[in-house]
Scaffold this motif. Sequence first.
Motif, PDB file in Angstrom:
ATOM      1  N   ALA A 194       1.503  12.888   5.476  1.00  0.00           N
ATOM      2  CA  ALA A 194       1.493  11.611   4.833  1.00  0.00           C
ATOM      3  C   ALA A 194       1.582  10.473   5.937  1.00  0.00           C
ATOM      4  CB  ALA A 194       3.041  11.212   3.921  1.00  0.00           C
ATOM      5  N   ILE A 195       2.356  10.691   6.911  1.00  0.00           N
ATOM      6  CA  ILE A 195       2.237   9.683   7.935  1.00  0.00           C
ATOM      7  C   ILE A 195       0.827   9.654   8.741  1.00  0.00           C
ATOM      8  CG2 ILE A 195       3.320   9.107  10.427  1.00  0.00           C
ATOM      9  CD1 ILE A 195       5.823  10.391   9.306  1.00  0.00           C
ATOM     10  N   ALA A 196       0.314  10.754   9.067  1.00  0.00           N
ATOM     11  CA  ALA A 196      -0.988  10.752   9.762  1.00  0.00           C
ATOM     12  C   ALA A 196      -1.915  10.201   8.735  1.00  0.00           C
ATOM     13  CB  ALA A 196      -1.487  12.152   9.726  1.00  0.00           C
ATOM     14  N   ASP A 197      -2.069  10.537   7.424  1.00  0.00           N
ATOM     15  CA  ASP A 197      -2.946   9.718   6.357  1.00  0.00           C
ATOM     16  C   ASP A 197      -2.650   8.142   6.482  1.00  0.00           C
ATOM     17  OD1 ASP A 197      -3.674  12.318   5.614  1.00  0.00           O
ATOM     18  OD2 ASP A 197      -2.738  12.144   3.996  1.00  0.00           O
ATOM     19  N   ALA A 198      -1.398   7.729   6.351  1.00  0.00           N
ATOM     20  CA  ALA A 198      -1.429   6.225   6.377  1.00  0.00           C
ATOM     21  C   ALA A 198      -1.802   5.563   7.762  1.00  0.00           C
ATOM     22  CB  ALA A 198       0.250   6.097   6.442  1.00  0.00           C
ATOM     23  N   MET A 216       0.798  -1.077   0.087  1.00  0.00           N
ATOM     24  CA  MET A 216       0.115  -0.043   0.100  1.00  0.00           C
ATOM     25  C   MET A 216       0.743   1.145   0.102  1.00  0.00           C
ATOM     26  SD  MET A 216      -2.971   1.678   0.542  1.00  0.00           S
ATOM     27  CE  MET A 216      -3.981   0.318   0.904  1.00  0.00           C
ATOM     28  N   GLU A 217       0.555   2.187  -0.798  1.00  0.00           N
ATOM     29  CA  GLU A 217       1.162   3.660  -0.901  1.00  0.00           C
ATOM     30  C   GLU A 217       0.421   4.683  -0.583  1.00  0.00           C
ATOM     31  OE1 GLU A 217       2.888   4.178  -4.852  1.00  0.00           O
ATOM     32  OE2 GLU A 217       4.361   2.403  -4.692  1.00  0.00           O
ATOM     33  N   VAL A 218       0.979   5.546   0.252  1.00  0.00           N
ATOM     34  CA  VAL A 218       0.333   6.773   0.638  1.00  0.00           C
ATOM     35  C   VAL A 218       0.957   7.892   0.018  1.00  0.00           C
ATOM     36  CG1 VAL A 218      -0.298   7.912   2.565  1.00  0.00           C
ATOM     37  CG2 VAL A 218      -0.234   5.473   2.668  1.00  0.00           C
ATOM     38  N   LEU A 252       7.060   1.731   7.852  1.00  0.00           N
ATOM     39  CA  LEU A 252       6.675   2.664   6.602  1.00  0.00           C
ATOM     40  C   LEU A 252       8.235   3.292   6.203  1.00  0.00           C
ATOM     41  CD1 LEU A 252       3.728   4.866   7.293  1.00  0.00           C
ATOM     42  CD2 LEU A 252       3.967   2.882   5.905  1.00  0.00           C
ATOM     43  N   ILE A 253       8.298   3.326   5.118  1.00  0.00           N
ATOM     44  CA  ILE A 253       9.621   4.116   4.643  1.00  0.00           C
ATOM     45  C   ILE A 253       9.425   5.094   3.383  1.00  0.00           C
ATOM     46  CG2 ILE A 253      11.145   1.937   4.573  1.00  0.00           C
ATOM     47  CD1 ILE A 253      10.927   1.549   1.686  1.00  0.00           C
ATOM     48  N   ILE A 282       5.434  13.291  -1.757  1.00  0.00           N
ATOM     49  CA  ILE A 282       6.025  12.558  -1.104  1.00  0.00           C
ATOM     50  C   ILE A 282       5.181  11.146  -0.967  1.00  0.00           C
ATOM     51  CG2 ILE A 282       6.556  11.706   1.632  1.00  0.00           C
ATOM     52  CD1 ILE A 282       7.716  14.341   1.880  1.00  0.00           C
ATOM     53  N   THR A 283       5.819  10.106  -1.135  1.00  0.00           N
ATOM     54  CA  THR A 283       5.093   8.678  -1.240  1.00  0.00           C
ATOM     55  C   THR A 283       5.737   7.858  -0.047  1.00  0.00           C
ATOM     56  OG1 THR A 283       4.834   8.902  -3.645  1.00  0.00           O
ATOM     57  CG2 THR A 283       4.627   6.907  -2.649  1.00  0.00           C
ATOM     58  N   LEU A 284       4.792   7.310   0.613  1.00  0.00           N
ATOM     59  CA  LEU A 284       5.244   6.564   1.693  1.00  0.00           C
ATOM     60  C   LEU A 284       5.042   4.926   1.200  1.00  0.00           C
ATOM     61  CD1 LEU A 284       4.202   8.201   4.896  1.00  0.00           C
ATOM     62  CD2 LEU A 284       6.399   8.267   3.740  1.00  0.00           C
ATOM     63  N   ALA A 285       5.538   3.910   1.703  1.00  0.00           N
ATOM     64  CA  ALA A 285       5.160   2.470   1.299  1.00  0.00           C
ATOM     65  C   ALA A 285       5.704   1.669   2.425  1.00  0.00           C
ATOM     66  CB  ALA A 285       5.889   1.926   0.059  1.00  0.00           C
TER      67      ALA A 285
END
Length: 128
Positions: free
Chosen positions: A54-58, A1-3, A69-70, A105-108
């Motif tokens: 992005a962290i809060a959304d994830a 999953m990507e955020v 997450l990275i 920014i994309t987190l995975a």
Amino acid sequence: MEVKSITKHVRVSPKKARDVAREIQGLPVSVALDILTFTPKKSAQLINKTLKTAIADAENNFSLDVDTLIVKEAVIGAGPTMKRHKPRARGSAGAIIKRTSHIFITLAEAPEEEAKPKRFHVSKKAEA
């Protein structure tokens, strides 16, 4: 999953912001936050804000564990440029270009490492 998280029309030059964004690509989120917190640049503060979003959304929207997450991508794109003029000598005008940026920014989730036996390569010099 990507955020993904995006901040647009940030009043900082893309060239200056890309230097900071390259530092956090591929790192775990906790390490990236530490790096951005202690980097003394304006763009680090703006990227930090986007990363926290992005962290809060994830965490809240996708129920992902923050510890796994990275930062997959941290891309800085050029936004619209404001063009101004400043009077110069002998009736001429000098152009002033005020650049803006878009921060993506994309987190995975970090890939799980499988337990593989490590193979060591022995060089021919070590054998002799």
